[in-house]
Design a protein around this motif. Structure first.
Motif, PDB file in Angstrom:
ATOM      1  N   ARG A 172       0.835  -1.204   0.000  1.00 14.12           N
ATOM      2  CA  ARG A 172       0.000   0.000   0.000  1.00 14.12           C
ATOM      3  C   ARG A 172       0.872   1.257   0.000  1.00 14.12           C
ATOM      4  O   ARG A 172       2.027   1.228   0.406  1.00 14.12           O
ATOM      5  CB  ARG A 172      -0.929   0.011   1.217  1.00 14.12           C
ATOM      6  CG  ARG A 172      -0.230   0.020   2.555  1.00 14.12           C
ATOM      7  CD  ARG A 172      -1.229  -0.135   3.694  1.00 14.12           C
ATOM      8  NE  ARG A 172      -0.580  -0.164   4.997  1.00 14.12           N
ATOM      9  CZ  ARG A 172      -0.316   0.914   5.726  1.00 14.12           C
ATOM     10  NH1 ARG A 172      -0.633   2.109   5.258  1.00 14.12           N
ATOM     11  NH2 ARG A 172       0.279   0.804   6.914  1.00 14.12           N
ATOM     12  N   ASP A 219       2.167   4.683   1.259  1.00 16.48           N
ATOM     13  CA  ASP A 219       2.319   5.292   2.585  1.00 16.48           C
ATOM     14  C   ASP A 219       3.466   6.298   2.506  1.00 16.48           C
ATOM     15  O   ASP A 219       4.624   5.919   2.316  1.00 16.48           O
ATOM     16  CB  ASP A 219       2.622   4.235   3.638  1.00 16.48           C
ATOM     17  CG  ASP A 219       2.615   4.806   5.060  1.00 16.48           C
ATOM     18  OD1 ASP A 219       2.476   6.043   5.202  1.00 16.48           O
ATOM     19  OD2 ASP A 219       2.754   4.019   6.005  1.00 16.48           O
ATOM     20  N   ARG A 258       4.635  -1.474   2.577  1.00 16.84           N
ATOM     21  CA  ARG A 258       4.091  -0.122   2.428  1.00 16.84           C
ATOM     22  C   ARG A 258       5.250   0.773   1.974  1.00 16.84           C
ATOM     23  O   ARG A 258       6.403   0.565   2.357  1.00 16.84           O
ATOM     24  CB  ARG A 258       3.497   0.408   3.738  1.00 16.84           C
ATOM     25  CG  ARG A 258       4.500   0.511   4.876  1.00 16.84           C
ATOM     26  CD  ARG A 258       3.831   0.881   6.199  1.00 16.84           C
ATOM     27  NE  ARG A 258       4.807   1.018   7.278  1.00 16.84           N
ATOM     28  CZ  ARG A 258       5.424   2.148   7.587  1.00 16.84           C
ATOM     29  NH1 ARG A 258       5.165   3.254   6.892  1.00 16.84           N
ATOM     30  NH2 ARG A 258       6.307   2.203   8.569  1.00 16.84           N
ATOM     31  N   ARG A 281      -3.119   6.593  -4.061  1.00 15.03           N
ATOM     32  CA  ARG A 281      -3.103   7.029  -2.658  1.00 15.03           C
ATOM     33  C   ARG A 281      -4.501   6.904  -2.062  1.00 15.03           C
ATOM     34  O   ARG A 281      -5.509   7.202  -2.714  1.00 15.03           O
ATOM     35  CB  ARG A 281      -2.634   8.476  -2.566  1.00 15.03           C
ATOM     36  CG  ARG A 281      -1.186   8.674  -2.946  1.00 15.03           C
ATOM     37  CD  ARG A 281      -0.792  10.129  -2.934  1.00 15.03           C
ATOM     38  NE  ARG A 281      -1.070  10.773  -1.649  1.00 15.03           N
ATOM     39  CZ  ARG A 281      -0.729  12.022  -1.366  1.00 15.03           C
ATOM     40  NH1 ARG A 281      -0.118  12.762  -2.273  1.00 15.03           N
ATOM     41  NH2 ARG A 281      -1.013  12.537  -0.180  1.00 15.03           N
TER      42      ARG A 281
END
Length: 721
Positions: A434, A436, A457, A523
């Motif tokens: 993800r 980050d 991340r 995002r």
């Protein structure tokens, strides 16, 4: 006298045309006034100094040399180098312009900036060409000799202008016309009728040369002296890689770095990073200065091209890297250096807020059919972009490489083409970790291993660097791009903020070039950012094509090993050249050298005979007359008296020849036997009779016969017949 000064007009025109040939280096507008002044001023000076000083003789050549150097210094100071004259840096500007401008031009992508120090080279070359041509026209009788200095200047312009925009075909045709006119003007014929008839013929000759020029076959690439000169690095370089700034920019997302005004949204790239040493990505760019032009990509690429024009204003962007859309082709308003291979731009000095420039770029667009069957590129750049170094000081491969290879193979299982491998790897990374902005920066092997195994991340820095390394384990050549996507609307423009920074990898395919991929997920807070715009339209279309390619897993299962294209077969060795090529390469120069020798020897011999004291000049005129009579059958004159030679000429040329041979024979006998030496006037009369005799021989024997006799080896003998 009229012909004498008319020839100066032609020589000045030749020098001016040679100066205009520098338009491929600087453009026509900066070169035009420089060439005009540098061609006219020394010609006028030479004409003034050619007047009789005393006893009918012109001023010595050394005086002309001294005066032309003084005149050139003053002229260049008040014209080209006027700014340096105002601020007191004239000596430095003169030294750099004369000694270093050629190297600066050879290390600059053309057109070069029209800086005074660089234009000095045009001024001095045209001045020397005009001065040398005028002096040759005034002090020699050789008809075509004055064209040599302008031709030398024209050749220098051709060498310095290789790879420059435009062409010199029209100027070359004009040079042909002017040389023909110069030969006609300097003809010894007293009548004006040949001149009036010859000028239109010269114009026709130039028109034929201009029309036939594009169809002349060229067997090789022109010699490029830039290949022998290494370009210097930029004066100032950014000590911080743009990739290392990504983490800091994402933590201050509202900082405006620059503004873009364009009619269409495009991703803006900042830097190209293609070298990885196991710890950091860096640029391999070799920057060279440029006036405004950026060359096209050195290798052919697929897809279609679309032109994009942008106006960019710098705000808080640090460093020297200059943003532009895709492949820039022209930059106006900012001094930049460029890497010809990647098209990356860098400012010659650190960027400052408020700087504004215009950039025209070529944006490449791909269709699904372009990517379907593309193979991996195998050129030298691609092979370098597949390397996975062990790391600084490492003596064995890092253990992470094998883990990266297994991850990449699992992510691309079932892929049946390199493009599908690349697309599936991007899709896998998007869903694997993800986005980050608080992830710790870094992209070494160890940090990428932590990103894949534990952290999962990261920022665009992690996703792009991980993709590039994973793709290299599959044999895909990759590099990393740092740029910006989206932006915040600001009227008719977009403000590119620190939070709009984007990092993406590119993979090089055969016949396609570098194709971008996006492994970075969206995002989580992007949908809430209402003042942001979407990524570039070209990038959105390309990502959709790649998603479609990744979903088409044809003929493979989860355990199938990805197929890689077979290596390209080695190129067949060129066959050896036949023997006749070597024979021609040896015989050709020898034949040209012989032709030049037999054509120049009589000219030089005639010139030598016309110089010296009056007695030697009369003897030379007699030997020249014997050489003329040899063309109508005189075999030898050793057993003949001067008057017997005169009667031979009358028998073969008619009674008119006696009007010239008898006075010439009397002058020869007077020189040999009279107690008093002859004077200069007698020598002039002897050569006048010899020249008129030569015209009679030409009318009788014909020019073709005289040319055939001149090609005989006996022409090289010291004296004839």
């Amino acid at each position: 006298m009229i012909r004498r000064y008319l020839s100066l007009v032609v020589t000045a025109s030749l020098a001016a045309v040679a100066g205009l040939a520098f338009h491929r280096v600087f453009g026509l507008r900066p070169v035009l006034p420089v060439a005009a002044v540098a061609a006219v001023a020394p010609t006028v000076l030479a004409g003034l100094l050619s007047g009789p000083r005393r006893a009918g003789r012109p001023w010595p050549l050394w005086i002309s040399l001294v005066l032309t150097v003084v005149a050139w210094t003053g002229t260049v100071a008040v014209t080209v180098l006027r700014p340096a004259l105002s601020d007191g840096t004239l000596p430095r500007a003169l030294r750099e312009g004369v000694l270093g401008s050629w190297k600066s031009i050879l290390t600059t992508l053309l057109p070069a900036p029209a800086e005074p120090e660089l234009l000095v080279l045009v001024h001095v070359l045209v001045w020397l060409a005009a001065f040398g041509s005028a002096e040759l026209a005034l002090r020699t009788s050789l008809r075509a000799a004055p064209c040599l200095p302008p031709l030398a200047a024209f050749g220098a312009a051709l060498l310095l202008g290789v790879d420059g925009p435009g062409g010199n075909l029209g100027l070359a045709a004009a040079t042909v016309v002017l040389i023909a006119v110069l030969v006609l003007v300097r003809s010894e014929e007293a009548a004006w009728r040949p001149l009036l008839a010859g000028v239109p013929l010269a114009a026709v000759l130039g028109a034929v040369a201009f029309a036939a020029g594009p169809y002349v076959p060229v067997g090789a690439e022109p010699y490029n002296p830039r290949e022998q000169v290494r370009a210097p690095p930029p004066q100032q370089r950014d000590g911080v890689s743009p990739l290392d700034r990504v983490g800091g920019w994402l933590l201050a997302p509202d900082q405006v770095l620059f503004r873009v005004e364009a009619s269409r949204r495009e991703n803006v790239r900042l830097a190209v990073l293609s070298r990885f040493d196991g710890v950091a990505w860096s640029s391999t760019a070799r920057f060279v200065p440029t006036g405004s032009r950026v060359p096209a990509a050195p290798d052919a690429a697929g897809g279609s091209l679309r032109t994009s024009a942008q106006r960019i204003t710098i705000r808080d962007l640090p460093g020297v890297w200059v943003p532009a859309a895709d492949r820039p082709r022209r930059v106006d308003g900012l001094g930049v250096v460029v890497d010809p291979d990647s098209g990356s731009l860098a400012a010659a000095a650190l960027l400052r807020p408020g700087q504004s420039y215009r950039v025209a770029s070529e944006v490449r667009e791909w269709r699904a059919g372009d990517l379907a069957d593309a193979g991996v590129a195998q050129d030298a750049e691609a092979r370098e972009a597949m390397r996975l170094p062990w790391g600084p000081g490492a003596t064995k491969p890092p253990v992470q490489l094998e883990e990266f290879r297994r991850f990449a193979q699992n992510a691309t299982a079932g892929a049946v083409s390199p493009v599908q491998q690349a697309a599936m790897l991007a899709v896998r990374l998007k869903s694997y970790a993800r986005y980050d902005v608080t992830a710790p920066p870094g992209h070494s092997y160890r940090q990428l291993d932590y990103f894949l195994s534990e952290g999962r991340r990261g920022t665009p820095e992690h996703f792009a660097a991980t993709y590039a390394v994973l793709a290299r384990t599959l044999g895909l050549p990759t590099r990393i791009m740092v740029g910006f996507s989206g932006g915040r609307p600001a009227g008719n423009a977009r403000d590119m903020r620190a939070g709009d920074v984007m990092v993406w990898p590119e993979v090089k395919f055969d016949k396609l070039g570098w194709v971008p991929f996006n492994p970075t997920p969206q995002r989580s807070d992007q949908s809430k950012d209402s003042d942001a715009v979407a990524a570039g339209e070209t990038q959105q279309k390309l990502e959709q094509i790649q998603r479609n390619a990744a979903s088409q897993q044809r003929g493979g299962g989860p355990d199938k090993t990805p197929q890689t294209p077979p290596p390209a077969p080695p190129a067949a060795a060129d066959p050896p050249l036949p023997w006749w090529v070597y024979a021609v390469s040896i015989a050709g120069p020898l034949a040209i050298a012989y032709l030049l020798a037999v054509l120049l020897a009589p000219v030089l011999r005639r010139r030598r005979r016309r110089t010296g004291p009056p007695a030697a000049r009369i003897a030379g005129a007699w030997r020249q007359a014997l050489e003329h009579l040899g063309d109508v059958g005189l075999a030898t004159a050793r057993t003949l008296t001067a008057h017997e030679v005169a009667h031979f000429g009358a028998g073969h040329l008619g009674e008119t020849a006696l009007d010239h041979l008898r006075p010439l024979a009397d002058l020869v006998n007077h020189t040999r036997f009279a107690p008093a030496p002859p004077g200069p006037h007698a020598a002039d009369q002897a050569w006048e009779h010899t020249d008129r005799l030569g015209r009679l021989v030409t009318a009788k024997a014909g020019r073709l016969r005289r040319l055939r006799r001149r090609l005989h080896p006996r022409t090289l003998r010291r004296d004839r017949p």
